[in-house]
Enzyme design. Structure first.
Site, short mmCIF file in Angstrom:
data_model
loop_
_atom_site.label_atom_id
_atom_site.label_comp_id
_atom_site.label_asym_id
_atom_site.label_seq_id
_atom_site.Cartn_x
_atom_site.Cartn_y
_atom_site.Cartn_z
N SER A 139 -11.00 -0.28 2.87
CA SER A 139 -10.37 -0.57 4.16
C SER A 139 -9.87 0.73 4.76
CB SER A 139 -9.17 -1.51 3.98
OG SER A 139 -9.61 -2.72 3.42
N GLU A 160 -5.45 4.01 5.84
CA GLU A 160 -5.04 3.78 4.45
C GLU A 160 -5.36 4.98 3.55
OE1 GLU A 160 -5.91 -0.18 2.59
OE2 GLU A 160 -6.71 1.07 0.99
N ARG A 203 0.82 -1.22 0.00
CA ARG A 203 0.00 0.00 0.00
C ARG A 203 0.86 1.27 0.00
NH1 ARG A 203 -2.10 -3.30 -1.23
NH2 ARG A 203 -4.01 -4.31 -0.61
C1 LIG Z 1 -15.59 0.13 -1.66
C2 LIG Z 1 -14.10 0.32 -1.81
C3 LIG Z 1 -13.26 -0.77 -1.95
C4 LIG Z 1 -11.88 -0.60 -2.12
N1 LIG Z 1 -11.08 -1.70 -2.24
C5 LIG Z 1 -9.73 -1.56 -2.40
C6 LIG Z 1 -8.89 -2.71 -2.54
O1 LIG Z 1 -9.35 -3.84 -2.57
N2 LIG Z 1 -7.56 -2.52 -2.67
C7 LIG Z 1 -7.00 -1.26 -2.67
O2 LIG Z 1 -5.78 -1.16 -2.80
N3 LIG Z 1 -7.78 -0.15 -2.56
C8 LIG Z 1 -9.13 -0.27 -2.41
N4 LIG Z 1 -9.92 0.83 -2.27
C9 LIG Z 1 -9.30 2.18 -2.27
C10 LIG Z 1 -9.38 2.91 -3.64
O3 LIG Z 1 -10.38 2.40 -4.44
C11 LIG Z 1 -8.06 2.84 -4.40
O4 LIG Z 1 -7.02 3.37 -3.62
C12 LIG Z 1 -8.13 3.60 -5.73
O5 LIG Z 1 -6.97 3.35 -6.48
C13 LIG Z 1 -8.32 5.10 -5.57
O6 LIG Z 1 -8.59 5.64 -6.85
P1 LIG Z 1 -9.32 7.02 -7.03
O7 LIG Z 1 -9.26 7.35 -8.46
O8 LIG Z 1 -10.67 6.97 -6.41
O9 LIG Z 1 -8.36 7.98 -6.20
P2 LIG Z 1 -8.78 9.32 -5.38
O10 LIG Z 1 -9.51 8.91 -4.15
O11 LIG Z 1 -9.44 10.27 -6.29
O12 LIG Z 1 -7.35 9.83 -4.99
C14 LIG Z 1 -6.55 9.10 -4.06
C15 LIG Z 1 -5.19 9.80 -3.93
O13 LIG Z 1 -4.49 9.69 -5.16
C16 LIG Z 1 -4.22 10.99 -5.68
N5 LIG Z 1 -4.40 10.91 -7.13
C17 LIG Z 1 -5.52 10.51 -7.82
N6 LIG Z 1 -5.26 10.52 -9.14
C18 LIG Z 1 -3.99 10.95 -9.28
C19 LIG Z 1 -3.15 11.19 -10.40
N7 LIG Z 1 -3.55 10.98 -11.67
N8 LIG Z 1 -1.88 11.63 -10.18
C20 LIG Z 1 -1.43 11.83 -8.92
N9 LIG Z 1 -2.18 11.64 -7.82
C21 LIG Z 1 -3.44 11.19 -8.01
C22 LIG Z 1 -5.19 11.93 -5.00
O14 LIG Z 1 -4.68 13.24 -4.94
C23 LIG Z 1 -5.30 11.29 -3.63
O15 LIG Z 1 -4.20 11.65 -2.84
C24 LIG Z 1 -11.32 0.70 -2.11
C25 LIG Z 1 -12.18 1.81 -1.96
C26 LIG Z 1 -13.55 1.62 -1.82
C27 LIG Z 1 -14.44 2.80 -1.67
#
Ligand SMILES: Cc1cc2nc3c(=O)[nH]c(=O)nc-3n(C[C@H](O)[C@H](O)[C@H](O)COP(=O)(O)OP(=O)(O)OC[C@H]3O[C@@H](n4cnc5c(N)ncnc54)[C@H](O)[C@@H]3O)c2cc1C
Length: 353
Positions: free
Chosen positions: A240, A345, A162
């Site tokens: 998580s 996380e 992570r």
């Molecule tokens: C129901 C649920 C289940 C999940 N299950 C998992 C799982 O099984 N495994 C896991 O690892 N994670 C899981 N996650 C967490 C999440 O989905 C992941 O971390 C995902 O990759 C986040 O993507 P996002 O586009 O929503 O990021 P955001 O929430 O929009 O951003 C997250 C972070 O990344 C940064 N960011 C976003 N895009 C960029 C970019 N292009 N360049 C630089 N920085 C950027 C943002 O500034 C922020 O700091 C889960 C979340 C939910 C709600």
């Protein structure tokens, strides 16, 4: 450009207003917007799916740039693998579904994870025995500290559980494009995760058709409220909330001893060796054994998911302050019972843990 309630852009449905919101759908405009904000010393938040952020109730006093770039390119590699160059703003699970439909192996166990492709390297997303680090070969990114574009290979990304170079240095990098190399095998990578193997009716280490693996993962995830579903209040979360703690071997032994005293001798905590002399244990196990049950909290505000102890959910009327208070109560309870520190996380925006 417009003001916006960030609660509408996060899966927790929490977060106050942003001063400005821009949605950006091409790389050049994204780089320009970031450079313009940086030159003006204006706070900038990159947001994509909003599924891994905890935004303060006060919101974000700056520009929120929504990464909505699109496009993917497929290249056959000399070694037979398929290279996919994917724009950061593409939806991760739609991408996984398309790979699985094409018989490409390497991301099938990462089915159902919300958010964008560009965010997957940030915390090295992982689930059911796979991590994006296993198949990632390049990240094209803007370095905001110099204003220059770079190609980072997997080694340069410093992936860990992570974590990555991007997560360790928050705000420095803007991910524009992610390249992955997948096997056109039709069957999965060897299944490493016992619960998934059991669901598939195969042994750990065996393979299964990628479509079957995706279906099995989605079914397991739905059972835990881990696939976004407007009809399921347990999915109003950031996934998580805490990472699984990694302890030095001798600290783990001290913790196991304390666990035995706290809850009886049959209570050996889960242990996965991760590197020489370190052990990963289960945050969910710790939370449950510290006395926090599924559903604990405010049924009209913030509560632990009724399906999964690790997810904190907004039942409709919650606030970020309430979420953080519950998270701190849980972390303090775990620390009091077992001497282990839980680490959140998701990324905190406008406040800190
Ligand atoms: C129901 C649920 C289940 C999940 N299950 C998992 C799982 O099984 N495994 C896991 O690892 N994670 C899981 N996650 C967490 C999440 O989905 C992941 O971390 C995902 O990759 C986040 O993507 P996002 O586009 O929503 O990021 P955001 O929430 O929009 O951003 C997250 C972070 O990344 C940064 N960011 C976003 N895009 C960029 C970019 N292009 N360049 C630089 N920085 C950027 C943002 O500034 C922020 O700091 C889960 C979340 C939910 C709600």
């Amino acid at each position: 450009m417009s003001a916006a309630a960030l609660s509408e852009l996060t899966t927790l449905r929490l977060g106050g207003p942003a001063a400005r919101l821009v949605t950006i759908d091409d790389d050049e405009a994204l780089v320009d917007a970031v450079r313009t904000a940086d030159d003006a010393d204006e706070p900038l938040l990159l947001l994509a799916g909003g599924s891994n952020v905890v935004v303060a109730d006060a919101g974000f006093d700056g520009t929120v740039a929504r990464v909505a770039t699109r496009g993917a390119q497929t290249i056959r590699m000399a070694d037979g693998r398929v290279r996919l160059n994917v724009a950061a703003g593409e939806d991760w699970d739609a991408f996984v579904a398309a790979c699985v439909a094409d018989g490409l192996a390497g991301v099938e166990a990462l089915s159902g994870i919300p958010g964008s492709v560009g965010a997957t390297p940030i915390q090295n997303v992982g689930a059911y025995g796979q991590e994006v680090a296993d198949v990632l070969i390049n990240v094209r990114a803007l370095d905001r500290s110099t204003g220059e574009l770079h190609d980072l290979d997997a080694e340069a990304c410093l992936f860990d559980y992570r974590s990555s170079v991007f997560k360790r240095d928050p705000g420095r990098w803007v991910v524009l494009n992610v390249s992955l190399a997948l096997e056109p095998a039709g069957v999965s990578e060897p299944i490493r995760y016992a619960e998934l193997a059991a669901r598939l009716g195969i042994d750990v280490g065996a393979r299964a058709p990628v479509g079957e693996v995706r279906d099995a993962v989605l079914a397991l995830r739905r059972g835990k409220g881990m696939v976004l579903d407007p009809a399921d209040p347990d999915t109003v979360s950031a996934g998580s909330f805490f990472t699984n703690p990694i302890l030095r071997a001798r600290d783990f032994d001290a913790f196991a001893q304390r666990a035995a005293e706290h809850i009886g001798t049959d209570a050996r905590p889960p242990a996965w060796p991760v590197e020489p002399r370190a052990v990963k244990t289960s945050a969910a196990w710790l939370i449950e054994r510290a006395g926090f049950r599924r559903g604990y909290g405010n049924p009209a505000g913030i509560a632990i998911s009724s399906k999964h102890t690790l997810a904190l959910t907004n039942r409709g009327g919650g606030t970020t302050a309430e979420l953080v208070a519950l998270a701190r109560e849980i972390a303090a309870g775990v620390h009091h019972a077992f001497g282990v520190a839980l680490v959140p996380e998701p990324v905190f925006v406008g406040h800190s843990w």
